[in-house]
Design a protein around this motif. Structure first.
Motif, PDB file in Angstrom:
ATOM      1  N   VAL A 408       0.821  -1.211   0.000  1.00  0.00           N
ATOM      2  CA  VAL A 408       0.000   0.000   0.000  1.00  0.00           C
ATOM      3  C   VAL A 408       0.860   1.268   0.000  1.00  0.00           C
ATOM      4  O   VAL A 408       0.622   2.198  -0.782  1.00  0.00           O
ATOM      5  N   VAL A 409       1.852   1.317   0.866  1.00  0.00           N
ATOM      6  CA  VAL A 409       2.666   2.525   0.994  1.00  0.00           C
ATOM      7  C   VAL A 409       3.444   2.802  -0.291  1.00  0.00           C
ATOM      8  O   VAL A 409       3.437   3.924  -0.813  1.00  0.00           O
ATOM      9  N   GLY A 437      -4.930  -7.113   7.176  1.00  0.00           N
ATOM     10  CA  GLY A 437      -3.494  -6.879   7.034  1.00  0.00           C
ATOM     11  C   GLY A 437      -3.135  -5.433   6.779  1.00  0.00           C
ATOM     12  O   GLY A 437      -2.048  -5.136   6.277  1.00  0.00           O
ATOM     13  N   MET A 438      -4.027  -4.503   7.139  1.00  0.00           N
ATOM     14  CA  MET A 438      -3.763  -3.082   6.884  1.00  0.00           C
ATOM     15  C   MET A 438      -2.652  -2.550   7.789  1.00  0.00           C
ATOM     16  O   MET A 438      -1.771  -1.814   7.335  1.00  0.00           O
ATOM     17  N   GLY A 439      -2.668  -2.938   9.076  1.00  0.00           N
ATOM     18  CA  GLY A 439      -1.658  -2.448  10.006  1.00  0.00           C
ATOM     19  C   GLY A 439      -1.635  -0.925  10.045  1.00  0.00           C
ATOM     20  O   GLY A 439      -2.677  -0.271  10.129  1.00  0.00           O
ATOM     21  N   ARG A 440      -0.453  -0.344   9.941  1.00  0.00           N
ATOM     22  CA  ARG A 440      -0.289   1.108   9.990  1.00  0.00           C
ATOM     23  C   ARG A 440      -0.146   1.728   8.586  1.00  0.00           C
ATOM     24  O   ARG A 440       0.219   2.896   8.458  1.00  0.00           O
ATOM     25  N   LYS A 441      -0.422   0.945   7.564  1.00  0.00           N
ATOM     26  CA  LYS A 441      -0.231   1.422   6.195  1.00  0.00           C
ATOM     27  C   LYS A 441      -1.093   2.647   5.889  1.00  0.00           C
ATOM     28  O   LYS A 441      -0.625   3.615   5.270  1.00  0.00           O
ATOM     29  N   LEU A 442      -2.351   2.613   6.311  1.00  0.00           N
ATOM     30  CA  LEU A 442      -3.257   3.721   6.028  1.00  0.00           C
ATOM     31  C   LEU A 442      -2.794   4.984   6.742  1.00  0.00           C
ATOM     32  O   LEU A 442      -2.826   6.082   6.170  1.00  0.00           O
ATOM     33  N   ILE A 443      -2.359   4.833   7.983  1.00  0.00           N
ATOM     34  CA  ILE A 443      -1.851   5.984   8.742  1.00  0.00           C
ATOM     35  C   ILE A 443      -0.655   6.599   8.020  1.00  0.00           C
ATOM     36  O   ILE A 443      -0.543   7.823   7.889  1.00  0.00           O
TER      37      ILE A 443
END
Length: 500
Positions: A408-409, A437-443
């Motif tokens: 994502v990043v 599996g998003m974790g901190r990717k959106l942040i």
């Protein structure tokens, strides 16, 4: 050749055939103006549920390849009469009639280089010199030689079994009232004509259990496994390559060819293992989304109808307004209309490409249902998929679709920017489908967006779609009825405790 998919048209839609009839006949529903990246695997023919393929098709394949093997066995030197006869029989021309392969926009075929044909014949002759004369060895040339890819293997097989495929197509069309015309070059069969061709060309239907996303001889994830299971081959390869799974494709082919052709025993061990390992593409799992694309395209257009107004003028703002509406509609259908089911293979998310094709299908149907003159275009070759929307000549917007479990990043910071530059636009939308599996990717990408915006850059929007598995409708109906009972139990327990 272009790798774009624009305004796809299904066989079933164009000829008004119920898609269920094709499913019942176990035939693929081809796109008439673009190729589907599936390939005929000749190793699957003997196990096909289609009797015409299993008997006549496989017989045609064996006869064609037996004649090639027989001529090569009689060959005294390259270039003699027997060699030229084998070369003539080994057709490597692309077969656009089936709508399979790497064609992208359109389905036009072309002939491959004479050098590729020479390479295939040389390797086949080496195998024959070992004493192996099984005609199916021709099917495995992709294991050993550069330039022999999945499309080459598939087209070799298609050319050989074309009489059987034409017969299957003629019989299906006659049964279901599909208009046809005689094609003399196809044994005079009455076949449907492809309306997207400038010169007459038939549409050829293909059974779904003889295709794979890659023929086994070109699918190195399977080849790696097969090699690792044969001790003698594995040891011989490992003497040349320390880590077979991480080697380049060129290195793998060279090492495997040297190991397998060292003796008849080794080659036959590999050959036998490969024959037992090929499985067709699973339409139920549909990990790449080919069937999901057809599912959406075959749906009632009413599901995609909204009150959105078409672009009043070919401007950037109007393009953005309409694309935002398309993205919002896709989000709604995933989250509220059970379209999430097409993102999953049982309890496992499908590959990212499946999600990307699903978005393309919804976008295309949305534009058609609402009479919106914006053409979504996907570049869907072997790599990632990006979507370009355009209205007028200069107004373009790119949409990048990513699964939360993926990169994502990198997708937001780098990939989307590359696609925007290639499309000569600074307008983009980053669509993240949350399957876990998003974790901190959106942040992290939101922070990056804020930073770039503070520096004065034009930033791409971030839209998150909840694509996680949801309870079925039957479970959802039962759940509310269960709540009162749970409350009664909860009230009883404290009274019981006080009386203790």
């Amino acid at each position: 050749m272009s790798k774009s998919l624009v305004n796809p048209v299904l066989f079933s839609k164009h000829f008004n055939v119920d898609p269920a009839a094709l499913r019942k006949a176990r035939l693929l529903d081809p796109l008439l103006n673009s190729d589907t990246k599936l390939f005929i695997d000749p190793l699957l023919l003997p196990s096909s549920a289609n009797r015409t393929i299993k008997k006549e098709g496989f017989a045609h394949l064996k006869e064609r390849f037996e004649n090639i093997v027989r001529l090569l066995d009689a060959c005294e030197k390259e270039g003699d009469a027997a060699w030229k006869g084998a070369e003539k029989l080994l057709s490597l021309a692309e077969m656009p009639e089936t709508g399979l392969g790497y064609g992208g926009a359109g389905t036009s075929g072309s002939s491959r280089s004479r050098q590729t044909r020479q390479t295939v014949l040389k390797t086949a002759r080496e195998i024959i010199a070992l004493g192996v004369k099984d005609p199916q060895i021709i099917s495995l040339m992709g294991l050993f030689d550069e330039g022999v890819g999945p499309d080459t293997i598939s087209d070799m097989a298609t050319a050989a079994i074309m009489p059987a495929l034409a017969k299957i197509t003629e019989e299906f069309c006659a049964k279901h009232g599909v208009p046809t015309q005689p094609f003399p070059a196809y044994e005079g069969r009455n076949l449907p004509a492809n309306p997207f061709k400038n010169t007459p060309m038939p549409i050829i239907l293909v059974p779904d259990d003889i295709v794979r996303d890659l023929p086994l001889a070109a699918d190195w994830s399977d080849v790696d496994r097969v090699v690792s299971e044969i001790d003698e081959i594995r040891e011989a390869v490992n003497r040349q390559i320390a880590d077979f799974t991480r080697a380049t494709l060129t290195d793998k082919k060279h090492a495997l060819k040297k190991a397998a052709l060292a003796s008849r025993k080794r080659f036959e061990g590999l050959f036998k293992a490969l024959l037992a390992s090929s499985e067709p593409y699973d339409p139920n799992g549909d990990v790449l989304g080919f069937y999901a694309l057809r599912d959406v395209m075959a749906r009632d257009a009413a599901a995609f109808k909204t009150n959105i107004k078409p672009p009043a003028q070919p401007s950037r703002d109007e393009l953005k307004r309409v694309v935002d509406a398309i993205v919002a509609h896709f989000k709604f259908m995933i989250e509220n209309n059970n379209l999430w089911e097409l993102l999953w293979d049982d309890r496992k998310p499908k590959r990212e490409k499946a999600a990307q094709l699903l978005f393309f299908a919804v976008a295309d149907m949305f534009c058609k249902a609402n009479n919106i003159d914006i053409s979504p275009e996907t570049h869907s070759g072997g790599g990632p998929v990006d979507f370009k929307f355009s209205v007028g000549y200069v107004n373009r917007l790119v949409v990048e679709v990513k699964l939360s479990k993926g990169t994502v990043v990198h997708g937001y910071k780098t990939q989307l920017e590359i696609y925007k530059t290639a499309s000569q636009t600074d307008a983009g939308v980053f669509l993240v489908i949350d399957v876990g599996g998003m974790g901190r990717k959106l942040i992290e990408i939101k922070k990056h967006r804020e930073l770039m915006e503070a520096k004065g850059h034009r930033v791409s929007d971030i839209v998150v779609v909840d694509g996680k598995r949801k309870a079925s409708a039957s479970v959802a109906k039962i759940a509310p009825a269960a709540k009162p009972a749970a409350k009664k139990v909860a009230r009883k327990r404290p009274r019981k405790a006080r009386g203790a």
